[in-house]
Structure formats: C-alpha cells, structure tokens
Design a protein around this motif. Structure first.
Motif, PDB file in Angstrom:
ATOM      1  N   GLU A   1       0.801  -1.225   0.000  1.00 20.35           N
ATOM      2  CA  GLU A   1       0.000   0.000   0.000  1.00 20.35           C
ATOM      3  C   GLU A   1       0.836   1.279   0.000  1.00 20.35           C
ATOM      4  OE1 GLU A   1      -2.858   0.090   3.116  1.00 20.35           O
ATOM      5  OE2 GLU A   1      -3.794  -1.813   2.563  1.00 20.35           O
ATOM      6  N   THR A   2       1.972   1.260   0.712  1.00 23.74           N
ATOM      7  CA  THR A   2       2.753   2.490   0.860  1.00 23.74           C
ATOM      8  C   THR A   2       4.219   2.338   0.490  1.00 23.74           C
ATOM      9  OG1 THR A   2       3.343   2.080   3.188  1.00 23.74           O
ATOM     10  CG2 THR A   2       1.220   3.162   2.762  1.00 23.74           C
ATOM     11  N   GLY A   3       4.662   1.142   0.163  1.00 16.94           N
ATOM     12  CA  GLY A   3       6.065   0.934  -0.182  1.00 16.94           C
ATOM     13  C   GLY A   3       6.996   0.957   1.006  1.00 16.94           C
ATOM     14  N   ASP A   4       6.462   0.774   2.208  1.00 12.50           N
ATOM     15  CA  ASP A   4       7.268   0.779   3.428  1.00 12.50           C
ATOM     16  C   ASP A   4       7.625  -0.667   3.792  1.00 12.50           C
ATOM     17  OD1 ASP A   4       8.407   1.028   5.904  1.00 12.50           O
ATOM     18  OD2 ASP A   4       6.715   2.081   6.827  1.00 12.50           O
ATOM     19  N   ASN A   5       8.905  -1.002   3.709  1.00 12.27           N
ATOM     20  CA  ASN A   5       9.325  -2.392   3.945  1.00 12.27           C
ATOM     21  C   ASN A   5       9.768  -2.661   5.377  1.00 12.27           C
ATOM     22  OD1 ASN A   5      11.766  -1.055   3.992  1.00 12.27           O
ATOM     23  ND2 ASN A   5      12.802  -2.408   2.551  1.00 12.27           N
ATOM     24  N   ALA A   6       9.657  -1.682   6.273  1.00 10.48           N
ATOM     25  CA  ALA A   6      10.225  -1.813   7.623  1.00 10.48           C
ATOM     26  C   ALA A   6       9.557  -2.921   8.436  1.00 10.48           C
ATOM     27  CB  ALA A   6      10.124  -0.483   8.364  1.00 10.48           C
ATOM     28  N   LEU A   7       8.222  -2.959   8.438  1.00  9.28           N
ATOM     29  CA  LEU A   7       7.530  -3.931   9.289  1.00  9.28           C
ATOM     30  C   LEU A   7       7.761  -5.359   8.801  1.00  9.28           C
ATOM     31  CD1 LEU A   7       5.712  -4.177  11.747  1.00  9.28           C
ATOM     32  CD2 LEU A   7       3.712  -4.023  10.236  1.00  9.28           C
ATOM     33  N   LEU A   8       7.674  -5.597   7.498  1.00 12.00           N
ATOM     34  CA  LEU A   8       7.908  -6.945   6.979  1.00 12.00           C
ATOM     35  C   LEU A   8       9.365  -7.349   7.156  1.00 12.00           C
ATOM     36  CD1 LEU A   8       6.733  -9.435   5.651  1.00 12.00           C
ATOM     37  CD2 LEU A   8       7.105  -8.368   3.412  1.00 12.00           C
ATOM     38  N   SER A   9      10.273  -6.378   7.050  1.00 12.98           N
ATOM     39  CA  SER A   9      11.688  -6.667   7.286  1.00 12.98           C
ATOM     40  C   SER A   9      11.921  -7.123   8.720  1.00 12.98           C
ATOM     41  CB  SER A   9      12.534  -5.425   6.995  1.00 12.98           C
ATOM     42  OG  SER A   9      13.877  -5.637   7.367  1.00 12.98           O
ATOM     43  N   THR A  10      11.281  -6.458   9.670  1.00 12.56           N
ATOM     44  CA  THR A  10      11.410  -6.848  11.079  1.00 12.56           C
ATOM     45  C   THR A  10      10.886  -8.261  11.293  1.00 12.56           C
ATOM     46  OG1 THR A  10      11.227  -4.562  11.832  1.00 12.56           O
ATOM     47  CG2 THR A  10      10.715  -6.293  13.436  1.00 12.56           C
ATOM     48  N   TYR A  11       9.769  -8.571  10.643  1.00 12.99           N
ATOM     49  CA  TYR A  11       9.189  -9.917  10.796  1.00 12.99           C
ATOM     50  C   TYR A  11      10.133 -10.986  10.265  1.00 12.99           C
ATOM     51  CZ  TYR A  11       6.462 -14.035   9.637  1.00 12.99           C
ATOM     52  OH  TYR A  11       6.040 -15.332   9.504  1.00 12.99           O
ATOM     53  N   ILE A  12      10.659 -10.805   9.054  1.00 15.27           N
ATOM     54  CA  ILE A  12      11.487 -11.878   8.485  1.00 15.27           C
ATOM     55  C   ILE A  12      12.831 -11.988   9.195  1.00 15.27           C
ATOM     56  CG2 ILE A  12      10.354 -11.845   6.239  1.00 15.27           C
ATOM     57  CD1 ILE A  12      12.781 -10.352   5.137  1.00 15.27           C
ATOM     58  N   LYS A  13      13.335 -10.876   9.733  1.00 20.44           N
ATOM     59  CA  LYS A  13      14.564 -10.973  10.531  1.00 20.44           C
ATOM     60  C   LYS A  13      14.334 -11.849  11.758  1.00 20.44           C
ATOM     61  CE  LYS A  13      16.830  -6.590   9.342  1.00 20.44           C
ATOM     62  NZ  LYS A  13      17.202  -5.233   9.852  1.00 20.44           N
ATOM     63  N   GLY A  14      13.119 -11.766  12.310  1.00 21.15           N
ATOM     64  CA  GLY A  14      12.796 -12.538  13.502  1.00 21.15           C
ATOM     65  C   GLY A  14      12.688 -14.024  13.271  1.00 21.15           C
ATOM     66  N   ILE A  15      12.529 -14.441  12.012  1.00 20.29           N
ATOM     67  CA  ILE A  15      12.452 -15.874  11.710  1.00 20.29           C
ATOM     68  C   ILE A  15      13.625 -16.329  10.841  1.00 20.29           C
ATOM     69  CG2 ILE A  15       9.955 -16.015  12.008  1.00 20.29           C
ATOM     70  CD1 ILE A  15       9.686 -15.973   8.943  1.00 20.29           C
ATOM     71  N   THR A  16      14.686 -15.517  10.836  1.00 23.71           N
ATOM     72  CA  THR A  16      15.916 -15.863  10.122  1.00 23.71           C
ATOM     73  C   THR A  16      16.992 -16.199  11.145  1.00 23.71           C
ATOM     74  OG1 THR A  16      15.373 -14.329   8.328  1.00 23.71           O
ATOM     75  CG2 THR A  16      17.661 -15.052   8.488  1.00 23.71           C
ATOM     76  N   GLY A  17      17.709 -17.284  10.925  1.00 25.51           N
ATOM     77  CA  GLY A  17      18.754 -17.652  11.873  1.00 25.51           C
ATOM     78  C   GLY A  17      19.335 -19.009  11.577  1.00 25.51           C
ATOM     79  N   ILE A  18      19.611 -19.751  12.639  1.00 28.12           N
ATOM     80  CA  ILE A  18      20.347 -21.007  12.511  1.00 28.12           C
ATOM     81  C   ILE A  18      19.395 -22.195  12.590  1.00 28.12           C
ATOM     82  CG2 ILE A  18      22.215 -22.404  13.473  1.00 28.12           C
ATOM     83  CD1 ILE A  18      23.057 -19.719  12.256  1.00 28.12           C
ATOM     84  N   PHE A  19      19.661 -23.179  11.765  1.00 22.44           N
ATOM     85  CA  PHE A  19      18.986 -24.476  11.822  1.00 22.44           C
ATOM     86  C   PHE A  19      20.051 -25.521  11.559  1.00 22.44           C
ATOM     87  CE2 PHE A  19      16.866 -28.251  10.681  1.00 22.44           C
ATOM     88  CZ  PHE A  19      15.529 -28.166  11.066  1.00 22.44           C
ATOM     89  N   THR A  20      20.219 -26.443  12.489  1.00 23.37           N
ATOM     90  CA  THR A  20      21.110 -27.575  12.222  1.00 23.37           C
ATOM     91  C   THR A  20      20.777 -28.762  13.112  1.00 23.37           C
ATOM     92  OG1 THR A  20      23.420 -28.294  11.930  1.00 23.37           O
ATOM     93  CG2 THR A  20      22.950 -26.927  13.853  1.00 23.37           C
ATOM     94  N   PRO A  21      20.794 -29.954  12.549  1.00 21.69           N
ATOM     95  CA  PRO A  21      20.776 -31.161  13.382  1.00 21.69           C
ATOM     96  C   PRO A  21      22.185 -31.439  13.904  1.00 21.69           C
ATOM     97  CG  PRO A  21      20.791 -31.755  11.066  1.00 21.69           C
ATOM     98  CD  PRO A  21      20.760 -30.266  11.111  1.00 21.69           C
ATOM     99  N   LEU A  22      22.273 -32.308  14.885  1.00 22.98           N
ATOM    100  CA  LEU A  22      23.550 -32.842  15.364  1.00 22.98           C
ATOM    101  C   LEU A  22      23.612 -34.314  14.999  1.00 22.98           C
ATOM    102  CD1 LEU A  22      23.649 -31.309  18.978  1.00 22.98           C
ATOM    103  CD2 LEU A  22      24.633 -30.359  16.873  1.00 22.98           C
ATOM    104  N   SER A  23      24.767 -34.777  14.572  1.00 27.01           N
ATOM    105  CA  SER A  23      24.924 -36.184  14.206  1.00 27.01           C
ATOM    106  C   SER A  23      24.952 -37.048  15.463  1.00 27.01           C
ATOM    107  CB  SER A  23      26.217 -36.366  13.413  1.00 27.01           C
ATOM    108  OG  SER A  23      27.342 -36.128  14.243  1.00 27.01           O
ATOM    109  N   PRO A  24      24.843 -38.385  15.315  1.00 24.54           N
ATOM    110  CA  PRO A  24      25.005 -39.266  16.490  1.00 24.54           C
ATOM    111  C   PRO A  24      26.237 -38.887  17.295  1.00 24.54           C
ATOM    112  CG  PRO A  24      24.288 -40.546  14.610  1.00 24.54           C
ATOM    113  CD  PRO A  24      24.528 -39.149  14.102  1.00 24.54           C
ATOM    114  N   ILE A  25      26.101 -38.855  18.608  1.00 24.91           N
ATOM    115  CA  ILE A  25      27.139 -38.320  19.488  1.00 24.91           C
ATOM    116  C   ILE A  25      28.200 -39.382  19.781  1.00 24.91           C
ATOM    117  CG2 ILE A  25      27.598 -37.154  21.658  1.00 24.91           C
ATOM    118  CD1 ILE A  25      25.632 -35.647  19.833  1.00 24.91           C
ATOM    119  N   LEU A  26      29.464 -39.029  19.580  1.00 25.41           N
ATOM    120  CA  LEU A  26      30.592 -39.884  19.947  1.00 25.41           C
ATOM    121  C   LEU A  26      31.053 -39.497  21.351  1.00 25.41           C
ATOM    122  CD1 LEU A  26      32.872 -41.940  18.956  1.00 25.41           C
ATOM    123  CD2 LEU A  26      34.230 -39.884  18.599  1.00 25.41           C
TER     124      LEU A  26
END
Length: 434
Positions: free
Chosen positions: A236-261
């Motif tokens: 509606e207004t070309g303001d990307n601030a609110l959507l940027s804040t949302y996607i930053k909040g769900i961006t980060g690290i994802f990893t499994p750990l292998s069987p533990i030695l």
C-alpha cells in the motif's frame, strides 16, 4: 560360636563380589573406586525457518527503484532452496511484484546452477486490502479499503484495469558467483509502457530445506489467503520496515547434530583431535563431513588408554533435531563408569555445514565430574572441506552434496564468521553428567 562363623562366612561371600564390582586394581594392586554416571547430550537450538533474508532499495530519497534503475540481491542457496522477494507496484493502490512461491530456484533438477534471465518467474499480485484504481501517477493513496485474499493479477484486476505481464515491467537476471553464492539483479523496465511505475524498497528471503522440505515455503505471502506480517505496508505504501522486522525474527540457525561420539580415556591426550593439526585420517573427517562416527569409534577402540567408546544416535531420526516450533530438540544419553584420572570427550557434526564439528575442548574433562559441562564444548572446523554458508551450500553432504576437498589445520570456527553469526554454544548443544 559355630553359628556365628557360618554367618560370617556367608556374609563375606555375598559382600565380596559387590566390593570387587565397585573397585578395580591399579598397578600396585590397590583397589581403584569407580563411579557410575549418565551423560546426556541435547540439541537445544531454537531453530529458525529462514537461512537468509534482507532488504533492497533504490539510491534516491525516497529510495525508489525508478524506471531504468536496478538493484542486486546476493544470497547463498542449497539445491531445493529458493529466493523470494516482494516490492510494490508504486503507482497502484496495493499491488506488488513477487515470484510465485516458493520463489526462484537457483539450481536445476541435477543441481547445476541456473544463470540468465528468470523474469518469467516474477508475478504481479493484488494484496486484497484496497480497491484498485486505474494504475498511474494519479492513484489516490491509501484508497478505499477492502478485505480480500491475495490473488494474482493475470492481465486484468478485479476492477477491470489492465496490465502487461510482470516480466515486461520488472526483469530478473541470475548470476552464479561460485561456492553456492548467487546474485539476482532486478531492473525496473516499465518506462515508456502503459504500466510505467516506480518500485518500492523491498524484502527478500531464502528458506532452509530439511529432508527435502522447505521449512517455510511461503515466507512473505500465501496466495488465496489474507495478507499478513507487514506485507500490506509494502503493497500500500512501499514501506518495507515492518515486513523486514518480521522476516529478521524468523531468520537464523537451523542444524541437526549427528550421532554423538563419547570416549572415556586415561593417560593420553584427547584422542579425537588436536587444534592446529591437520585431520589425522582416522575417522574424524567422516564425522565432520557426513556425521558418521563409526570409523572414528572403531579406531579409538584400538588405542591404548581408551577405556570406553559410545556412539549415540537419536531414536527413529538418528540425528538430534533442533527445537522446531517449540517441540523439544533431540536428546540422547548413556551410562558409563569412570575412575579417578579418567577423562571424557565428545564429538558431533554441525549437520548443516561442510565439515564443522562440536567437540570437547583441550584434553576433555574429568570423567567423574558432574553437572552441566556445556561450557567445555567448542565448535571446530576440520579443515578438510571448502566452507559454504551453513545450511545453504550445494556441496554440503546433508543437503545432498559432495564436499569439495581442502587441507587446512583444525581450528575454532570464528563467531561471527564470514557467513553468519552463531548463537552461544550453550544455546545450541547442552551436555550434562549426572
């Protein structure tokens, strides 16, 4: 007296095996007390579905992307991952440009990088929150409100206004930079057409792929559903601030750990690795690159001084998954016995990497120690593979790739590193002994 003697002999016969079970003899034939403990390892990473995200904008003030101007987005991706973005059709009430979900695929089905014109994948969408006026510089903002679902505009909108194909207004060109890194160039080519328009500042995102499924295949919008998370501000207004804040909040690290030695040893240095050395070729490489601890475990069992070796896979999944949607991460444990002087060390792969592994620092810990020992764990780079963005690399084994060979000494993974900033170790892996 005879009764007492018989009773004494019986008691001694019962107690002697119990005493011997709790003790063993050292070289001087003195009994050595052992203690039984339980080690538990848990993946406590609060994972996020997006591996990367960001914003883009023009160079002016306001930062619009005018006809003839272009912007670039640089991103990393593994096979099956996709780039999505959203930017406003500026001279409209609530229209926006975006690829159809899940986005632009940067690899073909064989895992080869795609380069060149991918404009055909860009679509024009109606946000459904404003009645559409005839597009152009005279559109009144914000306009009359409505409440509809997001729909694609295929040449004509709900009010009968007509539009050229999105690919005739915005071009997209994909370039492969190597090592799983791409550059997407978006150019406003609407100048001189009946649908000439500026483009607003926008947002972009790449979702993790896990087990062949994207963690968030619709990070910015979902066709046929109401707009959400700040997309209306862009549309509606070309303001990307609110959507940027949302996607930053769900961006980060994802990893499994292998069987533990887990290894218990005495009288020797940490038998898994030594910082500053190259991989010894005894099985750490398969653990660090593929999450396979079996080769290293078999080797450790042959070493003098190694007393016990365990490989602990998670039930059903084998790998220890992180916390996903609030569901507890993977957890494994085992009982072990240790005597004074025994040391304990562990190792496990940072699953979404080329050859990173978590391991006990220095010469491990006192194996009779109790409590949370997570602060004795560090993340290392095995130096045997070319590094890529963790979770977005085409040659990462657990993302269906083949690691590219490198030869470097084992080193601590810096944080921040050239790719991302990791959480504290204690927020990724928890190790306790009880």
């Amino acid at each position: 007296m005879k009764i007492f003697r018989k009773h004494y002999k019986l008691t001694a016969a019962v107690l002697l095996p119990l005493f011997l079970a709790a003790c063993k003899k050292n070289n001087d034939n003195e009994p050595v007390a052992t203690t039984k403990s339980t080690i538990s390892v848990e993946n406590v990473l609060n994972s996020q579905p997006l591996v990367e995200s960001g914003t883009f904008q023009g160079t002016g003030s306001p930062a619009l992307i005018l006809p003839g101007q272009s912007v670039t987005i640089q991103f990393s991706a593994a096979k099956g991952e996709a780039l999505t973005f959203a930017t406003m059709y500026g001279w409209s009430n609530d229209l926006f440009f975006a690829p159809a979900n899940p986005g632009i695929m940067p690899y073909d089905s064989n895992g080869n990088p795609i380069e060149g014109d991918v404009s055909s994948q860009i679509k024009l969408w109606d946000n459904g929150t404003r009645v559409n006026q005839a597009p152009g510089a005279n559109v009144n903002h914000p306009g009359e409100a409505e409440s509809k679902n997001i729909t694609e505009v295929n040449g004509i909108d709900a009010q009968g206004n007509t539009y050229l194909a999105a690919s005739q207004l915005v071009s997209a060109n994909l370039k492969y930079n190597g090592n799983s890194v791409f550059t997407l160039t978006l150019k406003n080519i609407s100048g001189g057409t009946k649908n000439e328009t500026p483009l607003s500042p926008g947002v972009w995102a790449v979702s993790y792929i896990v087990g062949g499924n994207l963690q968030n295949p619709n990070p910015l919008y979902t066709a046929g559903k109401p707009t959400a998370n700040g997309l209306s501000n862009i549309a509606e207004t070309g303001d990307n601030a609110l959507l940027s804040t949302y996607i930053k909040g769900i961006t980060g690290i994802f990893t499994p750990l292998s069987p533990i030695l887990v290894v218990i040893y005495n009288g020797i240095d940490n038998p898994i690795y030594k910082i500053g050395e190259n991989d010894r070729g005894k099985g750490l490489k398969p653990l660090a690159q593929q999450g396979n601890a079996d080769t290293l475990a078999a080797y450790l069992k042959t070493l003098p001084g190694v007393k016990q070796v365990y490989v602990l896979p998670a039930p059903s999944t084998r790998v220890l998954l992180p916390v996903i949607g609030g569901q507890q991460g993977g957890l494994v444990s085992t009982d072990f016995s240790a005597a004074k002087g025994d040391r304990l060390a562990i190792a496990t792969m940072y699953g979404f990497s080329n050859d990173w592994f978590f391991a006990s620092t220095d010469n491990g810990i006192d194996a009779t120690q109790k409590g949370d020992i997570s602060n004795t764990i560090q993340l290392f780079n095995d130096g045997t593979a070319v590094d890529q963005f963790p979770g977005a690399g085409i040659t990462q084994f657990n993302l269906a790739g083949t690691p590219l060979t490198a030869t470097r000494p084992i080193a601590v993974v810096p944080n921040p590193n050239p790719f991302t900033t990791l959480p504290d170790i204690s927020k990724m892996i928890k190790v306790t002994i009880k």
